[in-house]
Design an enzyme around this catalytic site. Sequence first.
Site, short mmCIF file in Angstrom:
data_model
loop_
_atom_site.label_atom_id
_atom_site.label_comp_id
_atom_site.label_asym_id
_atom_site.label_seq_id
_atom_site.Cartn_x
_atom_site.Cartn_y
_atom_site.Cartn_z
N LYS A 225 44.91 3.99 28.47
CA LYS A 225 45.18 3.12 27.32
C LYS A 225 45.17 3.93 26.03
O LYS A 225 46.08 3.86 25.22
CB LYS A 225 44.14 2.00 27.29
N GLU A 231 38.23 12.82 30.76
CA GLU A 231 38.43 13.10 32.19
C GLU A 231 39.92 13.00 32.55
O GLU A 231 40.47 13.86 33.25
CB GLU A 231 37.65 12.09 33.06
N GLY A 285 41.06 -2.57 28.71
CA GLY A 285 41.25 -1.63 29.83
C GLY A 285 40.95 -2.27 31.18
O GLY A 285 41.73 -2.18 32.12
N ARG A 286 39.80 -2.95 31.28
CA ARG A 286 39.39 -3.51 32.58
C ARG A 286 40.18 -4.76 32.94
O ARG A 286 40.03 -5.30 34.03
CB ARG A 286 37.89 -3.77 32.59
N GLU A 372 30.92 -4.21 32.49
CA GLU A 372 31.35 -3.69 31.19
C GLU A 372 31.58 -4.85 30.22
O GLU A 372 31.44 -4.71 29.01
CB GLU A 372 32.64 -2.85 31.35
N HIS A 403 25.16 -4.79 58.19
CA HIS A 403 24.44 -3.71 58.86
C HIS A 403 23.93 -2.69 57.85
O HIS A 403 23.61 -1.56 58.19
CB HIS A 403 25.36 -3.04 59.89
N LYS A 528 29.44 9.44 26.01
CA LYS A 528 30.65 10.26 25.80
C LYS A 528 30.41 11.27 24.68
O LYS A 528 30.78 12.43 24.78
CB LYS A 528 31.83 9.37 25.38
O1 F6P Z 1 34.62 3.60 30.45
C1 F6P Z 1 35.07 3.21 29.21
C2 F6P Z 1 36.54 2.95 29.15
O2 F6P Z 1 36.87 2.86 27.81
C3 F6P Z 1 36.99 1.72 29.93
O3 F6P Z 1 36.82 0.56 29.25
C4 F6P Z 1 38.41 2.07 30.20
O4 F6P Z 1 38.94 1.27 31.20
C5 F6P Z 1 38.28 3.51 30.61
O5 F6P Z 1 37.30 4.03 29.73
C6 F6P Z 1 39.54 4.33 30.54
O6 F6P Z 1 40.10 4.34 29.26
P1 F6P Z 1 41.59 4.77 29.00
O7 F6P Z 1 42.47 3.85 29.74
O8 F6P Z 1 41.78 4.70 27.52
O9 F6P Z 1 41.75 6.18 29.51
#
Ligand code: F6P
Length: 568
Positions: A225, A231, A285-286, A372, A403, A528
């Site tokens: 987003k 990462e 995002g979620r 979240e 199990h 972060k």
């Molecule tokens: O973990 C935090 C977060 O901001 C989530 O809300 C989001 O889904 C994820 O990181 C990834 O963010 P992006 O889509 O901006 O890479």
Amino acid sequence: MPLGVPERKSNSMASSTLISDTEPWKDLKGHVEEIKETHLRDLMDDSTRCKSMMVEFDGILLDYSRQRIYQDTMEKLFRLAEAARLKQKIDSMYSGEHINVTENRSVLHVALRAPRDKVICSDGKNVVPDVWKVLDKISEFSERVRSGSWVGATGKALKDVIAVGIGGSFLGPLFVHAALQTDPEAMECARARQLRFLANVDPVDVARSITGLNPETTLVIVVSKTFTTAETMLNAQSLREWISTALGPQAVAKHMVAVSTNLTLVEKFGIDPKNAFAFWDWVGGRYSVCSAVGVLPLSLQYGFSVVHKFLKGAASIDDHFHSTPFEKNIPVLLGLLSVWNVSFFGYPARAILPYSQALEKFAPHIQQVSMESNGKGVSIDGLPLPFEAGEIDFGEPGTNGQHSFYQLIHQGRVIPCDFIGVVKSQQPVYLKGEMVSNHDELMSNFFAQPDALAYGKTPEQLLRENVPNHLIPHKTFPGNRPSLSLLLPSLNAYNIGQLLAIYEHRIAVEGFIWGINSFDQWGVELGKSLASQVRKQLHLSRAKGEPVEGFNFSTTTLITKYLEAQSG
Ligand code: F6P
């Protein structure tokens, strides 16, 4: 007023009263004490009560009779909903009000699955045509890739896709992909294609994502987003390197596309904006699996028409949620019951137990959406909450979970359970001549477990079974453990969309009742920024030999040990 608490703005989410100060909340506090006197096995004896706790919509049956409630508890919960102005808050969400007040944004994931002719506005603009512009672009692009008319740098068709993204840019698409993988229609459409995900920055995950793939036939989608997530950016660079080392830097244009709200950064990264699929800041995002975040990789794998059915399933629940009276409204009922369990019984967790291997990634997805969204400590107005909000979500498909952790659920802690079953298996059932098929065996457990939890087993029953005295305490099941059952007619793309939307809206209902902002996630920021200080330190120590400083004793020791051991 605590430091930093803003003046209240006129917004339908703002409230001068915490929900826990209202009469309906206080009434429920008293009511729960009465209910604690009654065992679920006695409540289950009343079939009129049980009948009143079953709701059907569009093929889905919700049975919440195994909740620790009397018939009038729901009335009290509806009064709580009224005190929380639940209806107005749902309407505000659908009308595009900036209900995510801390980020000053609308919350309009419902627009992502709306039919073309629907009007849903954010800031006075109907966003549905923009949604469909991107969906049409995905439909056309995915068809070109799938048919082999879009080819890679060496002229070969791109049959494999790696979607690089994390959190909301990963978990939802992974859940839907896992669920569709064995749906006959989706399988037929997938042909020999592969869809993989790369989420973790761990080099092991990078290696796993590319093992056995040929860059010549692979398309990489960078899904982010913000297009700033450390990462994802690092993983995207690693895969860009993988492609350009094998095929030359010019190959990136044919082998990498992006999904983002930040098209400027997409271009800066080196991806042609023509090959970028947009979404908007009114999609959290979620909550983004129905945007290009999920629709692009899933359409490449299964074709747009399958994914369109998934969107339609979600849209059917969106309409149900928006327009159905609370007594028959599945997400509202589920949300209110969750608040009941968390805030009145004090049960901190919830187990999500799909009796379907295809739903193996459902609990991890809902874990993010729920934790979240509702893992907050202050009200939407910034006031500390005098009660705990949110719940700890976890789960595994049945019967595997039986199990593993069910021992604790039966005789240890009380954890309200969601049992999710499917009438018609995605796959043929063998052993037709035997007593039961695999699917019957699976579903026998789906039907039995809720009763085992509710009724338990008493010492008297055990005595009648001649269980030796010393084993009676060990073999006693206290019962009185709440659960609910959701029975889906089947598990095709449409039903998967329904299930997703039911949970998304349930989580919103919980947040609306607790009076929190379920649509921001400031709690992920501190870690972060500390990681970014460590990152700088690692670089300085390695490149210039600078000593580790600026951290406490513990962190300094750990980082120093890591650097020494790596260079040794
Ligand atoms: O973990 C935090 C977060 O901001 C989530 O809300 C989001 O889904 C994820 O990181 C990834 O963010 P992006 O889509 O901006 O890479």
